[in-house]
Design a protein around this motif. Structure first.
Motif, mmCIF file in Angstrom:
data_model
loop_
_atom_site.group_PDB
_atom_site.id
_atom_site.type_symbol
_atom_site.label_atom_id
_atom_site.label_comp_id
_atom_site.label_asym_id
_atom_site.label_seq_id
_atom_site.Cartn_x
_atom_site.Cartn_y
_atom_site.Cartn_z
ATOM 1 N N LYS A 169 0.850 -1.186 0.000
ATOM 2 C CA LYS A 169 0.000 0.000 0.000
ATOM 3 C C LYS A 169 0.886 1.236 0.000
ATOM 4 O O LYS A 169 1.854 1.291 0.748
ATOM 5 C CB LYS A 169 -0.901 -0.021 1.247
ATOM 6 N N LEU A 170 0.565 2.192 -0.864
ATOM 7 C CA LEU A 170 1.321 3.444 -0.919
ATOM 8 C C LEU A 170 0.503 4.542 -0.269
ATOM 9 O O LEU A 170 -0.567 4.893 -0.760
ATOM 10 C CB LEU A 170 1.578 3.838 -2.379
ATOM 11 N N THR A 171 0.977 5.066 0.837
ATOM 12 C CA THR A 171 0.252 6.131 1.528
ATOM 13 C C THR A 171 1.235 7.096 2.170
ATOM 14 O O THR A 171 2.105 6.667 2.933
ATOM 15 C CB THR A 171 -0.633 5.538 2.653
ATOM 16 N N PRO A 172 1.135 8.390 1.871
ATOM 17 C CA PRO A 172 1.996 9.348 2.584
ATOM 18 C C PRO A 172 1.660 9.322 4.078
ATOM 19 O O PRO A 172 0.508 9.093 4.446
ATOM 20 C CB PRO A 172 1.600 10.696 1.971
ATOM 21 N N LYS A 212 9.660 7.266 -0.426
ATOM 22 C CA LYS A 212 8.512 8.068 0.015
ATOM 23 C C LYS A 212 7.198 7.311 -0.149
ATOM 24 O O LYS A 212 7.021 6.615 -1.145
ATOM 25 C CB LYS A 212 8.433 9.350 -0.829
ATOM 26 N N SER A 213 6.314 7.511 0.798
ATOM 27 C CA SER A 213 4.950 6.945 0.761
ATOM 28 C C SER A 213 4.883 5.439 0.952
ATOM 29 O O SER A 213 3.815 4.857 0.874
ATOM 30 C CB SER A 213 4.238 7.272 -0.555
#
Lengths: 75, 254
Positions: free
Chosen positions: B94-97, B151-152
């Motif tokens: 999962k990509l989440t900032p 990042k993220s």
């Protein structure tokens, strides 16, 4: 869905760009601060605030903030 | 091809999680090619059945189970026959900032990538399903992400960092029984999971990233070859370590 609220939430994902820069007709990908990280912030913001999933393709095809608003609204 | 037989898996029975697609499926095929026998687990029965059918008579079997809950883990641990090796290739991303990270997303990813890995190995040992004193091998598919700071990626990266740390502890606990534990830490490999990422990030971003890999992106087969080495007796002196396979991405600089 309120356009002004969307515009504000959109602008809040930027840290360096002055708030006055953001209008419905702003071509957001031309902003200096636009990056893949900001793109992910926008995707996450739309998910959190509107419970809707947008993708890289939506961001690619939308030119202005209003374009993106319309895409989110239509989902 | 004649090959030093240490690199083969003849007579070895390997349990593979995440066997229905991507790296897990590729590892199942490679194990069969190397002379071994597979029990594959995943949630999707249809893909599992296809893997078993394609493997040929008596080479593979499957256990349909969801690693997200204890019932699925206990099912695998009780149904699987004794193994010479385990490959933990099940994983989600999962990509989440950071600003948008939710407990639910953290829980979901940690549950599959870390908790289920620990609990499955625990149950397999409790049920005496991993052969002792026989050069058995456990291979965990981690990620090069846990060595860096993309990042993220923190939800995913944190889960893989936990996995890689745990591998060393488990390796230490199991060494007296000659059960080895190693991780593979791959860079970007083209699978359904990463295709989903491509959809989120845009093709341009992915293309820019790909160009940073001196040897390009990897294929699932590349990781499978590493897994065969770690499962085989060729790596019998290696435990508690990681095999980084990233096409030179993070160690070769211009």
């Amino acid at each position: 869905m309120d356009k002004d609220q969307f515009l504000q939430a959109f602008a809040e994902q930027f840290d360096e760009t002055d708030l006055s820069v953001f209008t419905p007709s702003t071509k957001f990908k031309e902003l200096d601060e636009w990056s893949s990280m900001v793109a992910l912030m926008i995707i996450a913001m739309v998910d959190e605030n509107y419970n809707k999933k947008i993708t890289g393709a939506d961001l690619r095809e939308a030119v202005t903030i209003e374009d993106l608003f319309n895409r989110v609204h239509a989902k | 091809m004649t090959l030093n037989s240490s690199f083969r898996l003849d007579g070895k029975h390997i349990l593979v999680t995440g066997a229905s697609s991507g790296i897990g499926l590729s590892i199942c095929r490679a194990i069969i090619d190397a002379g071994g026998r597979v029990t594959g687990t995943a949630r999707r029965q249809q893909q599992l059945s296809e893997m078993v059918r394609a493997s040929g008579e008596g080479k593979a079997s499957s256990i349909q189970a969801d690693l997200a809950d204890d019932t699925g883990i206990k099912k695998i641990a009780s149904e699987v026959e004794e193994v010479d090796g385990v490959v933990y290739a099940a994983g989600v991303s999962k990509l989440t900032p950071l600003k948008f990270v939710k407990r639910q997303d953290l829980t979901e990813v940690m549950n599959i990538n870390y908790f289920a890995m620990v609990l499955l190995l625990s149950q397999l040992l409790k049920n005496k399903k991993i052969k002792k004193n026989n050069d058995s091998s456990i291979v965990l598919i981690s990620s090069v992400a846990q060595q860096i700071g993309t990042k993220s990626s923190l939800i995913y990266t944190g889960s893989k960092g936990a996995m890689s740390s745990a591998a060393r502890v488990i390796a230490n606990e199991l060494a007296p029984q000659r059960i080895r534990v190693n991780t593979i830490e791959p860079g970007m490999v083209r699978t359904d999971m990463t295709a989903e990422m491509e959809n989120i990030l845009s093709t341009e971003t992915i293309e820019k990233d790909r160009l940073k890999y001196p040897l390009g992106y990897g294929a699932p087969e590349d990781v499978a070859n590493g897994a065969i080495f770690l499962l085989s007796d060729a790596s019998r002196w290696m435990t508690g370590r990681s095999l980084t396979m990233d096409g030179g991405r993070y160690s070769l600089l211009d």
